[in-house]
Design a protein around this motif. Sequence first.
Motif, PDB file in Angstrom:
ATOM      1  N   VAL A 240       0.832  -1.210   0.000  1.00 20.59           N
ATOM      2  CA  VAL A 240       0.000   0.000   0.000  1.00 20.59           C
ATOM      3  C   VAL A 240       0.865   1.258   0.000  1.00 20.59           C
ATOM      4  CG1 VAL A 240      -1.884   1.224   1.145  1.00 20.59           C
ATOM      5  CG2 VAL A 240      -1.689  -1.261   1.389  1.00 20.59           C
ATOM      6  N   GLN A 241       0.558   2.176  -0.920  1.00 17.15           N
ATOM      7  CA  GLN A 241       1.268   3.455  -0.917  1.00 17.15           C
ATOM      8  C   GLN A 241       0.676   4.361   0.163  1.00 17.15           C
ATOM      9  OE1 GLN A 241       0.690   6.686  -3.808  1.00 17.15           O
ATOM     10  NE2 GLN A 241       2.896   6.621  -4.216  1.00 17.15           N
ATOM     11  N   VAL A 242       1.542   4.926   0.979  1.00 19.77           N
ATOM     12  CA  VAL A 242       1.131   5.885   2.007  1.00 19.77           C
ATOM     13  C   VAL A 242       1.134   7.294   1.437  1.00 19.77           C
ATOM     14  CG1 VAL A 242       1.709   6.887   4.255  1.00 19.77           C
ATOM     15  CG2 VAL A 242       1.989   4.421   3.870  1.00 19.77           C
ATOM     16  N   ALA A 243       2.211   7.638   0.742  1.00 16.48           N
ATOM     17  CA  ALA A 243       2.360   8.990   0.205  1.00 16.48           C
ATOM     18  C   ALA A 243       3.525   9.025  -0.773  1.00 16.48           C
ATOM     19  CB  ALA A 243       2.607   9.986   1.344  1.00 16.48           C
ATOM     20  N   PRO A 244       3.547  10.013  -1.671  1.00 17.96           N
ATOM     21  CA  PRO A 244       4.733  10.196  -2.515  1.00 17.96           C
ATOM     22  C   PRO A 244       5.899  10.718  -1.683  1.00 17.96           C
ATOM     23  CG  PRO A 244       3.130  11.938  -2.909  1.00 17.96           C
ATOM     24  CD  PRO A 244       2.465  10.946  -2.007  1.00 17.96           C
ATOM     25  N   LEU A 245       7.112  10.592  -2.203  1.00 15.77           N
ATOM     26  CA  LEU A 245       8.306  10.986  -1.459  1.00 15.77           C
ATOM     27  C   LEU A 245       8.267  12.439  -0.995  1.00 15.77           C
ATOM     28  CD1 LEU A 245      11.264   9.303  -3.396  1.00 15.77           C
ATOM     29  CD2 LEU A 245      10.163   8.531  -1.299  1.00 15.77           C
ATOM     30  N   LYS A 246       7.697  13.315  -1.795  1.00 16.04           N
ATOM     31  CA  LYS A 246       7.723  14.747  -1.489  1.00 16.04           C
ATOM     32  C   LYS A 246       6.978  15.115  -0.206  1.00 16.04           C
ATOM     33  CE  LYS A 246       3.663  15.841  -4.330  1.00 16.04           C
ATOM     34  NZ  LYS A 246       3.181  16.603  -5.512  1.00 16.04           N
ATOM     35  N   MET A 247       6.166  14.186   0.322  1.00 18.06           N
ATOM     36  CA  MET A 247       5.350  14.488   1.490  1.00 18.06           C
ATOM     37  C   MET A 247       6.121  14.463   2.809  1.00 18.06           C
ATOM     38  SD  MET A 247       2.335  15.306   0.556  1.00 18.06           S
ATOM     39  CE  MET A 247       1.427  15.160   2.088  1.00 18.06           C
ATOM     40  N   ALA A 248       7.364  13.968   2.788  1.00 12.77           N
ATOM     41  CA  ALA A 248       8.115  13.885   4.045  1.00 12.77           C
ATOM     42  C   ALA A 248       9.614  13.975   3.792  1.00 12.77           C
ATOM     43  CB  ALA A 248       7.794  12.576   4.769  1.00 12.77           C
ATOM     44  N   THR A 249      10.334  14.468   4.783  1.00  9.98           N
ATOM     45  CA  THR A 249      11.796  14.410   4.773  1.00  9.98           C
ATOM     46  C   THR A 249      12.218  12.986   5.128  1.00  9.98           C
ATOM     47  OG1 THR A 249      12.066  16.727   5.383  1.00  9.98           O
ATOM     48  CG2 THR A 249      13.891  15.245   5.920  1.00  9.98           C
ATOM     49  N   LEU A 250      13.138  12.441   4.369  1.00  4.69           N
ATOM     50  CA  LEU A 250      13.628  11.084   4.611  1.00  4.69           C
ATOM     51  C   LEU A 250      14.889  11.138   5.468  1.00  4.69           C
ATOM     52  CD1 LEU A 250      13.704   8.006   4.048  1.00  4.69           C
ATOM     53  CD2 LEU A 250      14.988   8.535   1.959  1.00  4.69           C
ATOM     54  N   ILE A 251      14.899  10.408   6.573  1.00  7.50           N
ATOM     55  CA  ILE A 251      16.085  10.296   7.422  1.00  7.50           C
ATOM     56  C   ILE A 251      16.600   8.870   7.317  1.00  7.50           C
ATOM     57  CG2 ILE A 251      17.034  10.542   9.742  1.00  7.50           C
ATOM     58  CD1 ILE A 251      14.789  12.472  10.404  1.00  7.50           C
ATOM     59  N   VAL A 252      17.852   8.719   6.875  1.00  3.57           N
ATOM     60  CA  VAL A 252      18.426   7.397   6.625  1.00  3.57           C
ATOM     61  C   VAL A 252      19.867   7.391   7.116  1.00  3.57           C
ATOM     62  CG1 VAL A 252      19.151   8.035   4.278  1.00  3.57           C
ATOM     63  CG2 VAL A 252      18.757   5.624   4.826  1.00  3.57           C
ATOM     64  N   GLU A 253      20.362   6.212   7.531  1.00  2.95           N
ATOM     65  CA  GLU A 253      21.720   6.188   8.106  1.00  2.95           C
ATOM     66  C   GLU A 253      22.803   6.212   7.045  1.00  2.95           C
ATOM     67  OE1 GLU A 253      21.657   1.795   7.243  1.00  2.95           O
ATOM     68  OE2 GLU A 253      20.260   3.458   7.391  1.00  2.95           O
ATOM     69  N   LYS A 254      22.524   5.687   5.849  1.00  2.00           N
ATOM     70  CA  LYS A 254      23.501   5.760   4.760  1.00  2.00           C
ATOM     71  C   LYS A 254      22.778   5.591   3.441  1.00  2.00           C
ATOM     72  CE  LYS A 254      24.754   0.836   4.885  1.00  2.00           C
ATOM     73  NZ  LYS A 254      25.852  -0.141   4.992  1.00  2.00           N
ATOM     74  N   ILE A 255      23.332   6.208   2.413  1.00  2.00           N
ATOM     75  CA  ILE A 255      22.727   6.149   1.093  1.00  2.00           C
ATOM     76  C   ILE A 255      23.820   6.412   0.065  1.00  2.00           C
ATOM     77  CG2 ILE A 255      22.048   8.597   1.223  1.00  2.00           C
ATOM     78  CD1 ILE A 255      19.555   7.869  -0.431  1.00  2.00           C
ATOM     79  N   SER A 256      23.796   5.691  -1.027  1.00  3.40           N
ATOM     80  CA  SER A 256      24.822   5.876  -2.048  1.00  3.40           C
ATOM     81  C   SER A 256      24.656   7.236  -2.713  1.00  3.40           C
ATOM     82  CB  SER A 256      24.728   4.778  -3.108  1.00  3.40           C
ATOM     83  OG  SER A 256      23.545   4.928  -3.876  1.00  3.40           O
ATOM     84  N   ALA A 257      25.741   7.749  -3.276  1.00  3.67           N
ATOM     85  CA  ALA A 257      25.709   9.064  -3.928  1.00  3.67           C
ATOM     86  C   ALA A 257      24.703   9.089  -5.069  1.00  3.67           C
ATOM     87  CB  ALA A 257      27.107   9.420  -4.433  1.00  3.67           C
ATOM     88  N   ALA A 258      24.662   8.006  -5.843  1.00  2.00           N
ATOM     89  CA  ALA A 258      23.744   7.947  -6.990  1.00  2.00           C
ATOM     90  C   ALA A 258      22.294   7.958  -6.537  1.00  2.00           C
ATOM     91  CB  ALA A 258      24.030   6.696  -7.813  1.00  2.00           C
TER      92      ALA A 258
END
Length: 251
Positions: free
Chosen positions: A217-235
């Motif tokens: 189930v989709q909750v919301a598109p990405l633009k609806m919240a700031t994403l906090i993550v511990e690591k993410i690749s540059a790409a």
Amino acid sequence: MLAEERQQIILEMLRSNRVVEVQEFCKRTHGSESSVRRDLKTLEEQGLLERVHGGAKINYALQNEPDMFGKASQNPDAKRAIGQQAATHVNPNDVIFLDAGTSTLAMVDYLPQNQGITVVTNGILHASALAERHIRSIIIGGHLKETTKAIVGVSALSQLNKLRFNKAFLGMNGVDISDGYTTPDPEEAAIKECAMQKAQYSYVLADSSKLNEVSFVQVAPLKMATLIVEKISAALLHSFMKETTVEEVKR
């Protein structure tokens, strides 16, 4: 290259691109077409991908959801770091919504005490942890979901609709460029979506294993919240930043 190494590369390529042609797998793994096709057959039998004409596509476990114990054992250090980062957004006298989930539960230890904050939550474990730290909390009523210890249902949604928040902090099972924020359970999705709509600012707490994953189930598109993550690749960071604000945990 060993078959296991090729198969790991194949899965990584699919998580980034969803559908990949056989020739692209061959180039990346330096394997023959016959070897790659054997790898695809093996991974398909394991339920990890689906072979399509000329290539393969990722096979998402759309409704797979471990219980709270299972979730808590996955990436605990990352969740603590994310929780600590998320807590920096809480100001004195804020009214916040804290979603049920292990990443948001890790946040409780870092919330400021004696600063007049009020926390509304649908998490049984969260309410208990907040009480132990003497932080004012309100738990919404409704149906208790046994696996995730989340309160959901019509009554919970009705109560939530009447409230307003400075910030909402939410966990998600999947974070994807195209499909946005997703979760397996429609009732939990409804709670998360409502909390986002009632908050001035929303934050999704997701460890890196949730990136490029999609649930039912989709909750919301990405633009609806700031994403906090511990690591993410540059790409991947570059791609996600086109859709929303991303905070990588400060080391």
